[in-house]
Design a protein around this motif. Structure first.
Motif, PDB file in Angstrom:
ATOM      1  N   VAL A  60      56.354  29.371  41.664  1.00 27.91           N
ATOM      2  CA  VAL A  60      56.865  30.715  41.919  1.00 27.91           C
ATOM      3  C   VAL A  60      56.313  31.710  40.899  1.00 27.91           C
ATOM      4  O   VAL A  60      56.065  32.854  41.215  1.00 27.91           O
ATOM      5  CB  VAL A  60      58.405  30.717  41.891  1.00 27.91           C
ATOM      6  N   GLN A  61      56.074  31.265  39.680  1.00 27.40           N
ATOM      7  CA  GLN A  61      55.611  32.162  38.634  1.00 27.40           C
ATOM      8  C   GLN A  61      54.125  32.473  38.740  1.00 27.40           C
ATOM      9  O   GLN A  61      53.678  33.516  38.298  1.00 27.40           O
ATOM     10  CB  GLN A  61      55.912  31.564  37.259  1.00 27.40           C
ATOM     11  N   LYS A  89      51.770  36.137  38.119  1.00 23.41           N
ATOM     12  CA  LYS A  89      50.688  36.314  37.151  1.00 23.41           C
ATOM     13  C   LYS A  89      49.438  36.863  37.825  1.00 23.41           C
ATOM     14  O   LYS A  89      48.740  37.696  37.267  1.00 23.41           O
ATOM     15  CB  LYS A  89      50.384  34.998  36.439  1.00 23.41           C
ATOM     16  N   TYR A  90      49.151  36.392  39.032  1.00 25.96           N
ATOM     17  CA  TYR A  90      47.996  36.899  39.757  1.00 25.96           C
ATOM     18  C   TYR A  90      48.187  38.367  40.127  1.00 25.96           C
ATOM     19  O   TYR A  90      47.253  39.163  40.035  1.00 25.96           O
ATOM     20  CB  TYR A  90      47.728  36.081  41.020  1.00 25.96           C
ATOM     21  N   PHE A 105      45.963  41.434  38.965  1.00 22.29           N
ATOM     22  CA  PHE A 105      45.389  42.343  39.951  1.00 22.29           C
ATOM     23  C   PHE A 105      45.714  43.792  39.600  1.00 22.29           C
ATOM     24  O   PHE A 105      44.845  44.662  39.649  1.00 22.29           O
ATOM     25  CB  PHE A 105      45.915  42.000  41.348  1.00 22.29           C
ATOM     26  N   ASN A 106      46.966  44.049  39.234  1.00 23.03           N
ATOM     27  CA  ASN A 106      47.359  45.408  38.857  1.00 23.03           C
ATOM     28  C   ASN A 106      46.640  45.863  37.592  1.00 23.03           C
ATOM     29  O   ASN A 106      46.235  47.018  37.479  1.00 23.03           O
ATOM     30  CB  ASN A 106      48.867  45.495  38.662  1.00 23.03           C
ATOM     31  N   TYR A 107      46.467  44.948  36.649  1.00 25.01           N
ATOM     32  CA  TYR A 107      45.738  45.259  35.424  1.00 25.01           C
ATOM     33  C   TYR A 107      44.295  45.655  35.755  1.00 25.01           C
ATOM     34  O   TYR A 107      43.784  46.658  35.263  1.00 25.01           O
ATOM     35  CB  TYR A 107      45.764  44.052  34.491  1.00 25.01           C
ATOM     36  N   CYS A 108      43.635  44.871  36.612  1.00 25.92           N
ATOM     37  CA  CYS A 108      42.251  45.160  36.995  1.00 25.92           C
ATOM     38  C   CYS A 108      42.150  46.493  37.734  1.00 25.92           C
ATOM     39  O   CYS A 108      41.205  47.258  37.529  1.00 25.92           O
ATOM     40  CB  CYS A 108      41.684  44.039  37.859  1.00 25.92           C
ATOM     41  N   ARG A 134      50.552  46.425  27.214  1.00 26.62           N
ATOM     42  CA  ARG A 134      51.504  45.948  28.216  1.00 26.62           C
ATOM     43  C   ARG A 134      51.039  44.649  28.863  1.00 26.62           C
ATOM     44  O   ARG A 134      51.822  43.721  29.054  1.00 26.62           O
ATOM     45  CB  ARG A 134      51.721  46.998  29.293  1.00 26.62           C
ATOM     46  N   TYR A 135      49.748  44.576  29.229  1.00 23.27           N
ATOM     47  CA  TYR A 135      49.279  43.395  29.954  1.00 23.27           C
ATOM     48  C   TYR A 135      49.252  42.161  29.065  1.00 23.27           C
ATOM     49  O   TYR A 135      49.679  41.088  29.467  1.00 23.27           O
ATOM     50  CB  TYR A 135      47.893  43.618  30.561  1.00 23.27           C
TER      51      TYR A 135
END
Length: 69
Positions: free
Chosen positions: A3-4, A8-9, A13-16, A60-61
């Motif tokens: 579930v975790q 993380k993905y 993705f949001n970081y990228c 943050r990331y």
């Protein structure tokens, strides 16, 4: 555990996606400076804002907020 992993993905993705936006903003700003659409002082101020935004994103990331002075 399974579930975790998607979380993380999605975080990655949001970081990228945010990094890409900062890169596009930088290149657009650089082009505007080259064309003379903005002055040197505005260019430097905008670069500082971009730099602070990228630093906040990295903090943050990578979850290093506790290391901040």
């Amino acid at each position: 555990m399974l579930v975790q992993q998607p979380s993380k993905y999605l975080d990655f993705f949001n970081y990228c996606k945010q990094r890409r936006l900062f890169c596009k903003s930088y290149h657009k700003l650089k082009a505007m400076k080259a064309l003379g659409e903005i002055g040197q002082t505005d260019y430097v101020k905008a670069l500082r804002n971009l730099q602070h935004g990228v630093i906040e994103l990295e903090i943050r990331y990578f979850d290093i907020l506790h290391m901040r002075i």
